[in-house]
Design a protein around this motif. Structure first.
Motif, PDB file in Angstrom:
ATOM      1  N   ASP A  70       0.822  -1.206   0.000  1.00 45.41           N
ATOM      2  CA  ASP A  70       0.000   0.000   0.000  1.00 45.41           C
ATOM      3  C   ASP A  70       0.861   1.263   0.000  1.00 45.41           C
ATOM      4  N   VAL A  71       2.012   1.197   0.688  1.00 44.54           N
ATOM      5  CA  VAL A  71       2.926   2.340   0.709  1.00 44.54           C
ATOM      6  C   VAL A  71       3.443   2.619  -0.696  1.00 44.54           C
ATOM      7  N   ALA A  72       3.868   1.554  -1.383  1.00 41.62           N
ATOM      8  CA  ALA A  72       4.379   1.719  -2.738  1.00 41.62           C
ATOM      9  C   ALA A  72       3.299   2.254  -3.672  1.00 41.62           C
ATOM     10  N   ALA A  73       2.063   1.753  -3.505  1.00 46.95           N
ATOM     11  CA  ALA A  73       0.971   2.184  -4.380  1.00 46.95           C
ATOM     12  C   ALA A  73       0.589   3.638  -4.135  1.00 46.95           C
ATOM     13  N   ALA A  74       0.666   4.075  -2.873  1.00 54.18           N
ATOM     14  CA  ALA A  74       0.284   5.449  -2.547  1.00 54.18           C
ATOM     15  C   ALA A  74       1.370   6.458  -2.880  1.00 54.18           C
ATOM     16  N   THR A  75       2.597   5.987  -3.097  1.00 48.21           N
ATOM     17  CA  THR A  75       3.700   6.883  -3.466  1.00 48.21           C
ATOM     18  C   THR A  75       3.594   7.223  -4.946  1.00 48.21           C
ATOM     19  N   VAL A  76       3.571   8.488  -5.268  1.00 51.00           N
ATOM     20  CA  VAL A  76       3.367   8.938  -6.644  1.00 51.00           C
ATOM     21  C   VAL A  76       4.587   9.702  -7.146  1.00 51.00           C
ATOM     22  N   THR A  77       4.687   9.790  -8.460  1.00 52.19           N
ATOM     23  CA  THR A  77       5.727  10.599  -9.093  1.00 52.19           C
ATOM     24  C   THR A  77       5.088  11.847  -9.681  1.00 52.19           C
ATOM     25  N   LEU A  78       5.689  12.999  -9.407  1.00 50.60           N
ATOM     26  CA  LEU A  78       5.206  14.254  -9.976  1.00 50.60           C
ATOM     27  C   LEU A  78       5.789  14.394 -11.378  1.00 50.60           C
ATOM     28  N   GLU A  79       4.913  14.423 -12.363  1.00 51.95           N
ATOM     29  CA  GLU A  79       5.378  14.546 -13.743  1.00 51.95           C
ATOM     30  C   GLU A  79       5.969  15.939 -13.986  1.00 51.95           C
ATOM     31  N   PRO A  80       7.034  16.011 -14.763  1.00 55.15           N
ATOM     32  CA  PRO A  80       7.682  14.961 -15.551  1.00 55.15           C
ATOM     33  C   PRO A  80       8.800  14.230 -14.823  1.00 55.15           C
ATOM     34  N   GLY A  81       8.541  13.705 -13.665  1.00 55.98           N
ATOM     35  CA  GLY A  81       9.504  12.864 -12.976  1.00 55.98           C
ATOM     36  C   GLY A  81      10.548  13.595 -12.171  1.00 55.98           C
ATOM     37  N   HIS A  82      10.216  14.779 -11.648  1.00 58.94           N
ATOM     38  CA  HIS A  82      11.229  15.553 -10.934  1.00 58.94           C
ATOM     39  C   HIS A  82      11.178  15.354  -9.429  1.00 58.94           C
ATOM     40  N   CYS A  83      10.075  14.809  -8.890  1.00 58.73           N
ATOM     41  CA  CYS A  83       9.911  14.635  -7.451  1.00 58.73           C
ATOM     42  C   CYS A  83       8.883  13.540  -7.205  1.00 58.73           C
ATOM     43  N   ALA A  84       8.630  13.291  -5.920  1.00 66.08           N
ATOM     44  CA  ALA A  84       7.645  12.293  -5.530  1.00 66.08           C
ATOM     45  C   ALA A  84       6.637  12.913  -4.579  1.00 66.08           C
ATOM     46  N   GLY A  85       5.650  12.126  -4.184  1.00 64.05           N
ATOM     47  CA  GLY A  85       4.640  12.561  -3.236  1.00 64.05           C
ATOM     48  C   GLY A  85       3.910  11.342  -2.710  1.00 64.05           C
ATOM     49  N   VAL A  86       2.867  11.579  -1.927  1.00 62.55           N
ATOM     50  CA  VAL A  86       2.117  10.460  -1.357  1.00 62.55           C
ATOM     51  C   VAL A  86       0.654  10.861  -1.172  1.00 62.55           C
ATOM     52  N   VAL A  87      -0.235   9.950  -1.533  1.00 65.55           N
ATOM     53  CA  VAL A  87      -1.670  10.151  -1.346  1.00 65.55           C
ATOM     54  C   VAL A  87      -2.014   9.867   0.112  1.00 65.55           C
ATOM     55  N   LEU A 115       1.822   3.809  -9.590  1.00 70.18           N
ATOM     56  CA  LEU A 115       2.639   2.631  -9.833  1.00 70.18           C
ATOM     57  C   LEU A 115       2.147   1.821 -11.024  1.00 70.18           C
ATOM     58  N   ASP A 116       0.837   1.792 -11.228  1.00 63.86           N
ATOM     59  CA  ASP A 116       0.274   1.008 -12.329  1.00 63.86           C
ATOM     60  C   ASP A 116       0.222   1.778 -13.646  1.00 63.86           C
ATOM     61  N   GLY A 117       0.768   2.997 -13.657  1.00 65.55           N
ATOM     62  CA  GLY A 117       0.813   3.778 -14.886  1.00 65.55           C
ATOM     63  C   GLY A 117      -0.309   4.785 -15.036  1.00 65.55           C
ATOM     64  N   ARG A 118      -1.313   4.697 -14.191  1.00 69.28           N
ATOM     65  CA  ARG A 118      -2.399   5.664 -14.283  1.00 69.28           C
ATOM     66  C   ARG A 118      -1.924   7.053 -13.861  1.00 69.28           C
ATOM     67  N   ARG A 119      -2.596   8.073 -14.364  1.00 72.02           N
ATOM     68  CA  ARG A 119      -2.251   9.456 -14.050  1.00 72.02           C
ATOM     69  C   ARG A 119      -3.483  10.198 -13.559  1.00 72.02           C
TER      70      ARG A 119
END
Length: 220
Positions: A35-52, A78-82
């Motif tokens: 769940d931690v990995a799934a909630a961790t997101v990448t801020l496009e265009p890939g310069h940082c991260a975040g978390v839901v 993680l699954d490619g959705r945006r």
């Protein structure tokens, strides 16, 4: 860079009691590392991260990832959705920003810890979801001031082995609650604490102002 060896054994041995307690006191199964990995997101265009977090309609990231004129951002999962969102709160003194998502995130959100972690606490770090690998175990070495976090008396000094671009990625405790976001420092080992941000998200969700300039308490 995430460490692949032995993290699952270490995590189960270190926090099994906490997870068992959570299972006994909550109707909903406690979050897992997945769940931690799934909630961790990448801020496009890939310069940082975040978390839901919290209600699933908000995400946290580091304020230094937000440009002066930035108002909107796209998050990739993680699954490619945006999913698109907009910045609704930016606190540069604490290096924390809140993103309101256009719709409910397609993942289980993580809770934000209501209290500061204590020195010696085990942590886990998933890092950017566009960098494959297992979650990384870490420790909170100490809490203290950091020159680049002027309004934070208790920055988190950890053993995380992060890389540039991991800024904003969450650190979670044994309950899988977010206790900090990667800020930087040597090998990206310093994190800004997220205590108080659960209340800020709740206020924002109700249409009120965020808790701007509210510093976390000093370590006990």
């Amino acid at each position: 860079m995430k460490h692949a060896g032995g993290w699952r054994t270490w995590w189960v041995a270190g926090v099994g009691v906490a997870v068992l307690t959570a299972c006994q006191t909550s109707e909903e199964a406690p979050p897992e590392l997945e769940d931690v990995a799934a909630a961790t997101v990448t801020l496009e265009p890939g310069h940082c991260a975040g978390v839901v977090v919290e209600d699933g309609r908000h995400a946290l990231t580091a304020a230094h990832c937000v440009g002066p004129g930035d108002t909107r951002v796209t998050l990739s999962f993680l699954d490619g959705r945006r999913l698109a969102g907009r910045y609704v709160h930016v606190d540069r003194g604490r290096d924390l920003a809140v993103i309101r998502l256009e719709s409910l995130a397609p993942v289980r959100p993580l809770e934000v810890a209501r209290e500061l972690p204590t020195a010696g606490a085990p942590l886990v770090f998933a890092g950017r979801n566009d960098r494959p690998g297992d979650p990384q175990e870490a420790l909170l070495e100490r809490l203290g001031p950091c020159p680049s976090l002027p309004e934070v008396p208790a920055a988190l000094f950890t053993t995380v082995r992060g890389r540039p671009g991991d800024s904003g990625a969450p650190l979670v405790d044994s309950r899988m609650q977010v206790v900090g976001l990667v800020h930087g420092g040597a090998a990206c080992r310093i994190a800004t604490p997220t205590v108080g941000m659960a209340e800020a998200v709740t206020t924002l969700a109700r249409g009120g102002p965020a808790l701007a300039r509210q510093s976390p308490p000093p370590p006990r």
